[in-house]
Write an enzyme that holds these catalytic residues in place. Sequence first.
Site, PDB file in Angstrom:
ATOM      1  N   ALA A   1       0.865  -1.193   0.000  1.00 57.21           N
ATOM      2  CA  ALA A   1       0.000   0.000   0.000  1.00 57.21           C
ATOM      3  C   ALA A   1       0.896   1.235   0.000  1.00 57.21           C
ATOM      4  O   ALA A   1       2.047   1.177   0.424  1.00 57.21           O
ATOM      5  CB  ALA A   1      -0.861  -0.018   1.251  1.00 57.21           C
TER       6      ALA A   1
ATOM      7  N   GLY B   1       0.853  -4.987   1.208  1.00 60.40           N
ATOM      8  CA  GLY B   1      -0.334  -5.080   0.347  1.00 60.40           C
ATOM      9  C   GLY B   1      -0.014  -5.755  -0.976  1.00 60.40           C
ATOM     10  O   GLY B   1      -0.903  -6.349  -1.600  1.00 60.40           O
TER      11      GLY B   1
ATOM     12  N   GLU C   1      -0.339  -9.294  -0.231  1.00 64.01           N
ATOM     13  CA  GLU C   1      -1.761  -9.582   0.014  1.00 64.01           C
ATOM     14  C   GLU C   1      -2.516  -9.678  -1.314  1.00 64.01           C
ATOM     15  O   GLU C   1      -3.406 -10.501  -1.487  1.00 64.01           O
ATOM     16  CB  GLU C   1      -2.362  -8.497   0.906  1.00 64.01           C
ATOM     17  CG  GLU C   1      -1.788  -8.563   2.322  1.00 64.01           C
ATOM     18  CD  GLU C   1      -2.296  -7.453   3.213  1.00 64.01           C
ATOM     19  OE1 GLU C   1      -1.958  -6.288   2.938  1.00 64.01           O
ATOM     20  OE2 GLU C   1      -3.033  -7.747   4.168  1.00 64.01           O
TER      21      GLU C   1
ATOM     22  N   GLU D   1       4.430  -4.928   7.435  1.00 62.01           N
ATOM     23  CA  GLU D   1       3.619  -3.876   8.052  1.00 62.01           C
ATOM     24  C   GLU D   1       3.990  -3.616   9.501  1.00 62.01           C
ATOM     25  O   GLU D   1       3.947  -2.475   9.970  1.00 62.01           O
ATOM     26  CB  GLU D   1       2.128  -4.236   7.965  1.00 62.01           C
ATOM     27  CG  GLU D   1       1.507  -4.068   6.590  1.00 62.01           C
ATOM     28  CD  GLU D   1       1.682  -5.265   5.666  1.00 62.01           C
ATOM     29  OE1 GLU D   1       2.545  -6.114   5.962  1.00 62.01           O
ATOM     30  OE2 GLU D   1       0.965  -5.346   4.669  1.00 62.01           O
TER      31      GLU D   1
END
Length: 723
Positions: free
Chosen positions: A61, A106, A109, A129
């Site tokens: 992200a 992300g 993910e 993270e």
Amino acid sequence: MAQYSRVRGSVALLRLTNPPVNALSAAVSRDLERAVRSACADSAVRVLVLRGHGGTFCGGADIRELAGLVDVPFRVGVSSLVALVDAVEAAEKPVVAAIEGVALGGGLELALGCHFRIAHGQARLGLPEVTLGLLPAAGGTQRLPRLVGFPAALELVATGRDVSAEEALALGLVDHVTDGDVEEAAVEFARRVADEPLASRRLSTRPPPRPADLDTLLQVALERAQRRARGALAPVACVQAVRAAATLPFTQGLQLEQELMAALLPSNQARAMQYCFFAQRIVGKWSLPGGANWRNSPARAVSRAAVIGLGTMGRGIAVSLVRAGIPVVAMETDEKQLRVVTAMLEREAAKQRRSPDSYLQLVQFTLERRDLGDADLVVEAVFEDLALKKRLFAELSSSCRPDTLLCSNTSALDVDALAAATRRPELVVGMHFFAPAHVMKLLEVVCGARSSPVAVATAMQLGKRLGKVSVAVANCPGFAGNRMLKPYVEQASFLLEEGATPQQVDAVLEDFGFAMGVFRMSDLSGLDVGWRVREEAGLAGPTVPPGESARRRHGCRYSPLADLLCEHGRLGQKTGRGWYLYEGPGGRAATPDPWLHDFLDQYRRRHGLRPRRIDQQEVLERCLYALANEGFRILEEGVAAGPEDIDTIYVLGYGWPAHRGGPMYHVAAVGLPAVLSRLEHFRRLHPDVPQLRPSALLRHLVAEGSPPISRWRELLKGLRSQL
Ligand SMILES: CC(C)(COP(=O)(O)OP(=O)(O)OC[C@H]1O[C@@H](n2cnc3c(N)ncnc32)[C@H](O)[C@@H]1OP(=O)(O)O)[C@@H](O)C(=O)NCCC(=O)NCCSC(=O)C[C@@H](O)CCCCCCCCCCCCC(=O)O
């Protein structure tokens, strides 16, 4: 953004494009989701391959959005990525992730939402993270355990460690690894699986494995995480979220994951850790007063290096160089040390799953200075003695190639004096590695007054190649890190004189988040290290002028406690006793020592000191504010370019807890006016301790209305700078 093209007739190739790391900003996530939907709706498409642009899959992200540094309505930002991963997983056509470079956070993910994963042999995958004070919140904590099982998922999520493609394959995280073109391999793979049923490939529908010893696993993971980062919230949340994968249905687990993320995102800890992330990138953008900088000064290629001295530091440096694939000539007279390096290289090779020979063949041991002649760069790592180093530098300057860079691994000595001993002062820099040098991520690059841009650029670049964060600092006694340590250690000793115990001071610092308090750290590194420095500085030993009072030096307060321990042969862990007692020489388990307490009582009586009760707040404020105050002086003098440099040095080199951002970040968070007022208070109580006198820069910043730390770097440019 996301481009969609068709290859080999029925394969939709989606390319995620957001240089430099293809971060999934809200806009990029939405765009990619649209591309996935239109590829799925295209009747000519049977299967989708998802890859990243520019040799990397995805760095996760967009941290700038998460940190609130760019203007995106928060809910829109974060929900776009969750929606993207869900849409990919729900696709009715197989989606294959083609992973090269990195798939992090992300990015991984997103790959977990895909039905298949192909990785290039050099790729790295992970969920970092937790290192940003967060947890994976686009389903990572729920999907990963369903794919790789609980022990591996817990470890990866709670530590943020990334894995190689080879390890990912062994864990079942990827389906195939290729050393060829990852897109080609993925397209080939996609065509083979185009007609496979997808139900079992959707991780959200898989029942999670439920190991019988789940509670123990969770408990162990939690304790490990708490030991590694005391007081940090994110590792605890990570363990809770992974636990939910075993105890709750997928959608409820996802809900909990998001609730935990919602609590972490606005936390001070997450802000501090995200500041650390960007600080570590800012420090790479160095500049020198003449205008040379990281953009306009290319580094010289280092294809062969030399290390002189294979003691503790030299060994670690040699191993780091070899691990980075750089051939090394290692010079050492003590054969025992050669055997130690060989054993270290063998261990490292095993860790990296490489053959021992692949490392050993990169090292040539020698006793002859002439064998160094061919090196592009020499790192001298002999004993910390200026006269010895100067002699060596003078010799190297005649025996090495005229363009060889001469670097000294020193923690405090004068780099300009070393440069002056050579015929090439412009090619001399300091490289302050931290022990153990093959483990610690920090490198202080000490720029002498005459170091050339190419010398600085090469040292900075070499640090990065060794996997370290290089921070450029100017030459001064102790550079940035050790110079700031001095007032911190001194305050701790003064606190003992006034009534505290080593374990009390250490407990306060460890509760703050330091891995080790100041006294345990000093026992670990050896009390004789500082003793030698103080003797050279005329503060201890025979060079102290006769008649000087035991507790005063140069008109200021001085604590001889550490010197006295050394005189008693208490050098720390290596002698089995120092500030604490150990099982024996080399022991690690510190226990309070009644001898030390008697010794402190007698010392206080001898000097007429009445012990008083000292509270935690005072311990913290005196130790940490004295340290940060020196940091302000370092900034004022231009020894470091900005607060980010100091904070990076402290977090990566001195065990400052990352969730507290670093000393400069910490005092900014406490509030500069409050810190100034406490320093003024302590200064009034201890007028003979100059380190407690608030620095001019701290006063200046307070007078300017305490600008946010992000503005200090710019403000400092107006002051005198050596960098
Ligand atoms: C990727 C790297 C390994 C590359 O390393 P390299 O050395 O090649 O390059 P640099 O490190 O120098 O980086 C180059 C350049 O790129 C910038 N950058 C790198 N990564 C990012 C990134 N992810 N975002 C933005 N920018 C990035 C870097 O700053 C450099 O630029 P600069 O200008 O500074 O020089 C390496 O960079 C790396 O390791 N990157 C970080 C990888 C990482 O940590 N990824 C994880 C990111 S966090 C994440 O992915 C979170 C996800 O789990 C999903 C979150 C979904 C959230 C859903 C939440 C629901 C909760 C709802 C709450 C509602 C609450 C409410 O309503 O209030």
